[in-house]
Design an enzyme around this catalytic site. Sequence first.
Site, PDB file in Angstrom:
ATOM      1  N   HIS A 211      22.381   9.287 -30.791  1.00 40.14           N
ATOM      2  CA  HIS A 211      21.711   9.199 -30.027  1.00 40.14           C
ATOM      3  C   HIS A 211      21.520  10.040 -28.863  1.00 40.14           C
ATOM      4  O   HIS A 211      22.590  10.932 -28.671  1.00 40.14           O
ATOM      5  CB  HIS A 211      21.475   8.192 -29.276  1.00 40.14           C
ATOM      6  CG  HIS A 211      20.554   7.554 -28.125  1.00 40.14           C
ATOM      7  ND1 HIS A 211      20.892   7.799 -26.923  1.00 40.14           N
ATOM      8  CD2 HIS A 211      20.132   6.654 -28.148  1.00 40.14           C
ATOM      9  CE1 HIS A 211      19.797   7.778 -26.182  1.00 40.14           C
ATOM     10  NE2 HIS A 211      19.181   6.521 -27.225  1.00 40.14           N
TER      11      HIS A 211
ATOM     12  N   ASP B  91      30.699   5.267 -29.883  1.00 38.18           N
ATOM     13  CA  ASP B  91      29.436   5.015 -29.106  1.00 38.18           C
ATOM     14  C   ASP B  91      28.643   3.869 -29.667  1.00 38.18           C
ATOM     15  O   ASP B  91      28.266   2.931 -31.266  1.00 38.18           O
ATOM     16  CB  ASP B  91      28.388   5.850 -28.892  1.00 38.18           C
ATOM     17  CG  ASP B  91      26.496   5.206 -28.302  1.00 38.18           C
ATOM     18  OD1 ASP B  91      26.601   4.360 -28.074  1.00 38.18           O
ATOM     19  OD2 ASP B  91      25.797   5.733 -28.567  1.00 38.18           O
TER      20      ASP B  91
ATOM     21  N   CYS C 144      15.086   8.735 -29.211  1.00 40.62           N
ATOM     22  CA  CYS C 144      16.196   9.571 -28.569  1.00 40.62           C
ATOM     23  C   CYS C 144      16.679  10.219 -30.115  1.00 40.62           C
ATOM     24  O   CYS C 144      17.929  10.050 -29.713  1.00 40.62           O
ATOM     25  CB  CYS C 144      16.739   8.905 -27.503  1.00 40.62           C
ATOM     26  SG  CYS C 144      15.517   7.942 -26.673  1.00 40.62           S
TER      27      CYS C 144
ATOM     28  N   LYS D  14      21.746  -4.115 -24.117  1.00 36.24           N
ATOM     29  CA  LYS D  14      21.573  -4.586 -25.992  1.00 36.24           C
ATOM     30  C   LYS D  14      22.521  -5.249 -26.113  1.00 36.24           C
ATOM     31  O   LYS D  14      21.979  -6.017 -28.119  1.00 36.24           O
ATOM     32  CB  LYS D  14      22.118  -3.272 -26.502  1.00 36.24           C
ATOM     33  CG  LYS D  14      20.998  -1.212 -25.934  1.00 36.24           C
ATOM     34  CD  LYS D  14      21.625  -0.546 -26.994  1.00 36.24           C
ATOM     35  CE  LYS D  14      21.072   1.044 -26.148  1.00 36.24           C
ATOM     36  NZ  LYS D  14      19.599   0.939 -26.449  1.00 36.24           N
TER      37      LYS D  14
ATOM     38  N   GLN E 106      24.986   0.302 -29.750  1.00 38.92           N
ATOM     39  CA  GLN E 106      24.209  -0.300 -31.055  1.00 38.92           C
ATOM     40  C   GLN E 106      25.320  -1.715 -32.279  1.00 38.92           C
ATOM     41  O   GLN E 106      24.538  -2.392 -32.804  1.00 38.92           O
ATOM     42  CB  GLN E 106      23.894   0.158 -32.212  1.00 38.92           C
ATOM     43  CG  GLN E 106      22.515   1.194 -31.572  1.00 38.92           C
ATOM     44  CD  GLN E 106      21.619   0.537 -31.129  1.00 38.92           C
ATOM     45  OE1 GLN E 106      20.754  -0.699 -31.583  1.00 38.92           O
ATOM     46  NE2 GLN E 106      20.429   0.776 -29.926  1.00 38.92           N
TER      47      GLN E 106
END
Lengths: 136, 409
Positions: free
Chosen positions: B125, B202, B367, B228, B205
């Site tokens: 991203h 990261d 993104c 999220k 998600q």
Amino acid sequence: MSDDTNRHQVGSQELYRQNILDHNRHPRNKRRMEDASVTHRELNFSCGDDIELFVRTEGNRVADASFDGHGCAISQAAVSMLTEHVHGRGIDELENLTDEEMGQLLGVEVGPARRTCAMLGLEALRQALKKLREDI
Amino acid sequence: MTLRIMAIDIQKIRGQFPTLVDASRRPYVFLDTAASSLTPRPVIEAMGRFYTDFRANVHRGMYTDSLRATEAYEAARSKVAGFIGAEAEEIVFTRGATESLNVAARGLAEGLGPGDEVVITIMEHHANLIPWQQLADRSGFTLRFLPLGEDFRLDMEAARQTIGPRTKVVAFMAVSNVLGTVNPTEELIALAKAQGAATVIDVAQAAGHLPLDVTSWDCDFLALSGHKMYGPTGIGILYGKRPRLEAMEPQTFGGDMILEVTKERSTWNRIPWKFEAGTPHIAGAIGLAAAIGFVEEIGIEEVVRAEERLAAHALERLQSVPGLRLYGPAGGVRGGALSFAVDDIHPHDMADLLSKQGICVRGGHHCAMPLMRELGIVGTTRASLGIYNTEQDIEDLIQAIHEAKRIFG
């Protein structure tokens, strides 16, 4: 949970009228122009729309306009319609072409989500005419 | 698939989400959790209680409401810590994973220069790409990308060759927001550690969809967003291993992050507060803790099972649509992001046509423009799953795609 009949009625897509789909499928004046008086490339990064507008003038009229590029149906149909519309018109007149008039050309209500797509061709025309003015 | 009664009552779960129970919105099929999930009532109510019952600033207030706010805020920190297997002092509240990744990148880049390498992946991203790109320009280190291999998964052979003695940082997403690919987190961390490189994960998600455990991963930094994973917007965390956070200089200065200030100089508060200048997003932290409570009540293992099952079903149904190309692993372990293209319909047209049929998805580059370029496309249409999604949602999506195909003829 969901009502299929209702869904398909909602699905009669106002924005995707035959006229727009036709211009998207068979774009008018989609060709590069060797003897253009001015060209301008306009990008819409959020969508990935990418068009290059070619304008050939004779005196203070537009003798020919064409475009090349790719993008969503709305952007492609809009610029296709625009190249037809500008043909033979005076530069002064075209400099004052408004967003509303572009909307009328499209013949549909364009919501905020698709406004940039619909106006991409017009923006390219405005920038091209500005370049032309600066050259004179 | 084993024959057993699903432990999750999806209808009961759906009942907790205001927009899902609102009949006036229908048709309404929400398939955009990868962008931002819906928020369940317990989260909304927990945040509301802060504003109605003990609205006061945290830290140093002597009165009851301030003490209560402080207690709730710090309890939220502990809740997050427990959720990812960390200690409370290793949790820094931020605005979201983007800010977390920026802070980690700036901190790590301090010691980097020409000859050093930071390794990320082609599927990152922008939030885990642009900070490194900017810092590479300033500090002179080299940014390297791990490519895709087969079936939209990372090329691990290339990873083994790229991560070497010059590698100082390996930063990557646990789960792709575009492809749904679940990256081999443990293997990448092992490659990094073998070279003494720091690791940044990261999990924007992954959080709320897969179990997270920084202790068993032994990563240095981890970035997470609340919105999220059924929490509020504007809140996230940066996890940093204690010695990492202690060694890192604060980047934002102001109230609450100091120990002592004179006209000439200042000294910093202990971790994590030295990274939290100014009044924090107290309601957000409380909401994030409530979101974790919501996920834990269902049970993360149950969440994984339900989402895997629905993703497998969705993949099968999507692949039955003539002219549909899938961008992501066609099977196996994967996340709930389902990217696709149909015929030559532009993703924005597809998303728009779906939206007019009540289907909320996203079209575009998500993104991840370098990934799009790598795939040779301008964008995809992406449906993404959350714990509230059902097989009916997938059927509605499929019907709507057929309708879009019909319109475009």
